[in-house]
Motif scaffolding. Structure first.
Motif, PDB file in Angstrom:
ATOM      1  N   VAL A   4       0.853  -1.183   0.000  1.00 27.04           N
ATOM      2  CA  VAL A   4       0.000   0.000   0.000  1.00 27.04           C
ATOM      3  C   VAL A   4       0.890   1.235   0.000  1.00 27.04           C
ATOM      4  O   VAL A   4       1.641   1.464   0.952  1.00 27.04           O
ATOM      5  CB  VAL A   4      -0.950   0.014   1.222  1.00 27.04           C
ATOM      6  N   ILE A   5       0.804   1.998  -1.077  1.00 26.46           N
ATOM      7  CA  ILE A   5       1.571   3.230  -1.189  1.00 26.46           C
ATOM      8  C   ILE A   5       0.643   4.381  -0.811  1.00 26.46           C
ATOM      9  O   ILE A   5      -0.328   4.664  -1.512  1.00 26.46           O
ATOM     10  CB  ILE A   5       2.138   3.419  -2.609  1.00 26.46           C
ATOM     11  N   ARG A  50       6.070   8.162   7.116  1.00 22.95           N
ATOM     12  CA  ARG A  50       5.949   6.740   6.767  1.00 22.95           C
ATOM     13  C   ARG A  50       4.654   6.168   7.308  1.00 22.95           C
ATOM     14  O   ARG A  50       4.264   6.448   8.431  1.00 22.95           O
ATOM     15  CB  ARG A  50       7.140   5.964   7.291  1.00 22.95           C
ATOM     16  N   LEU A  51       4.002   5.374   6.467  1.00 22.72           N
ATOM     17  CA  LEU A  51       2.806   4.625   6.828  1.00 22.72           C
ATOM     18  C   LEU A  51       2.891   3.252   6.185  1.00 22.72           C
ATOM     19  O   LEU A  51       3.303   3.147   5.023  1.00 22.72           O
ATOM     20  CB  LEU A  51       1.533   5.309   6.323  1.00 22.72           C
ATOM     21  N   THR A  81       6.939   5.205   2.356  1.00 18.17           N
ATOM     22  CA  THR A  81       6.997   6.658   2.470  1.00 18.17           C
ATOM     23  C   THR A  81       5.768   7.247   1.796  1.00 18.17           C
ATOM     24  O   THR A  81       5.434   6.879   0.664  1.00 18.17           O
ATOM     25  CB  THR A  81       8.272   7.203   1.808  1.00 18.17           C
ATOM     26  N   VAL A  82       5.091   8.155   2.480  1.00 14.98           N
ATOM     27  CA  VAL A  82       3.921   8.830   1.917  1.00 14.98           C
ATOM     28  C   VAL A  82       4.393   9.751   0.797  1.00 14.98           C
ATOM     29  O   VAL A  82       5.357  10.503   0.959  1.00 14.98           O
ATOM     30  CB  VAL A  82       3.172   9.644   2.995  1.00 14.98           C
ATOM     31  N   ILE A 121       5.031   8.497  -7.598  1.00 15.66           N
ATOM     32  CA  ILE A 121       5.250   7.055  -7.456  1.00 15.66           C
ATOM     33  C   ILE A 121       6.082   6.575  -8.643  1.00 15.66           C
ATOM     34  O   ILE A 121       5.684   6.756  -9.797  1.00 15.66           O
ATOM     35  CB  ILE A 121       3.914   6.281  -7.412  1.00 15.66           C
ATOM     36  N   PRO A 122       7.232   5.949  -8.397  1.00 14.96           N
ATOM     37  CA  PRO A 122       8.044   5.468  -9.520  1.00 14.96           C
ATOM     38  C   PRO A 122       7.350   4.336 -10.268  1.00 14.96           C
ATOM     39  O   PRO A 122       6.640   3.522  -9.661  1.00 14.96           O
ATOM     40  CB  PRO A 122       9.332   4.982  -8.851  1.00 14.96           C
ATOM     41  N   ALA A 123       7.543   4.283 -11.576  1.00 17.95           N
ATOM     42  CA  ALA A 123       6.902   3.249 -12.405  1.00 17.95           C
ATOM     43  C   ALA A 123       7.250   1.850 -11.940  1.00 17.95           C
ATOM     44  O   ALA A 123       6.432   0.930 -12.041  1.00 17.95           O
ATOM     45  CB  ALA A 123       7.293   3.442 -13.870  1.00 17.95           C
ATOM     46  N   GLU A 124       8.464   1.669 -11.397  1.00 15.07           N
ATOM     47  CA  GLU A 124       8.863   0.329 -10.946  1.00 15.07           C
ATOM     48  C   GLU A 124       8.058  -0.158  -9.744  1.00 15.07           C
ATOM     49  O   GLU A 124       8.121  -1.338  -9.388  1.00 15.07           O
ATOM     50  CB  GLU A 124      10.366   0.240 -10.680  1.00 15.07           C
ATOM     51  N   ALA A 125       7.261   0.725  -9.141  1.00 11.20           N
ATOM     52  CA  ALA A 125       6.379   0.293  -8.042  1.00 11.20           C
ATOM     53  C   ALA A 125       5.251  -0.588  -8.567  1.00 11.20           C
ATOM     54  O   ALA A 125       4.646  -1.337  -7.803  1.00 11.20           O
ATOM     55  CB  ALA A 125       5.808   1.501  -7.307  1.00 11.20           C
TER      56      ALA A 125
END
Length: 157
Positions: free
Chosen positions: A45-46, A56-57, A61-62, A69-73
């Motif tokens: 969960v981003i 951080r949650l 990292t929030v 959000i990086p594409a590799e996520a």
């Protein structure tokens, strides 16, 4: 909106990474306990919230927005905890920055027919006015433990 249990179960099974837009760092807010629950069930969960960016949650990292959000996520679901009128802008940002996106999920009380039609025209699955936490609990037997009749037959209690 009516969604079959099989349809919802399939979405929850194929989802691995969720961008939770509008998540709160306050543990008593629904967005927080939904994000926390999903992370405890094995989803990445981003958290997305400009006011909490950098904190951080759920082990992440929030980020301030979907563009961060990086594409590799490899985000495959966006869970929207914002007012219905914010959905078109969130959808635009998701389409522009999340190349692996498969599902747009709008939380209870969040619906936007025009944005939903645009997302579906792009080949995305759209769920409106539902909560993935509640559906996960219902479909995978956890609500039964609290005495709810989930309609799911199982030999487990």
């Amino acid at each position: 909106m009516t969604y079959s249990d099989a349809f919802l179960r399939d979405v929850l099974h194929r989802t691995k990474t969720i961008a939770c837009v509008g998540v709160s760092p306050d543990p008593v807010r629904p967005s927080h306990f939904v994000g926390r629950y999903l992370s405890l069930k094995g989803y990445r969960v981003i958290p997305v919230n400009p006011k909490a960016a950098g904190t951080r949650l759920f082990g992440e990292t929030v980020v301030p927005d979907l563009a961060a959000i990086p594409a590799e996520a490899r985000v495959d679901m966006v869970d929207i905890f914002r007012r219905s009128e914010a959905v078109p802008e969130i959808l635009d940002e998701a389409l522009a920055h999340l190349p692996h996106l498969k599902t747009v999920w709008m939380q209870i009380g969040v619906e936007h027919a025009e944005a939903a039609a645009r997302a579906e025209a792009q080949g995305l699955t759209v769920i409106q006015n539902r909560c993935p936490k509640i559906e996960h609990q219902r479909l995978f037997g956890e609500l039964r433990k609290a005495g709810f009749n989930t309609g799911v037959i199982s030999s487990k209690l």
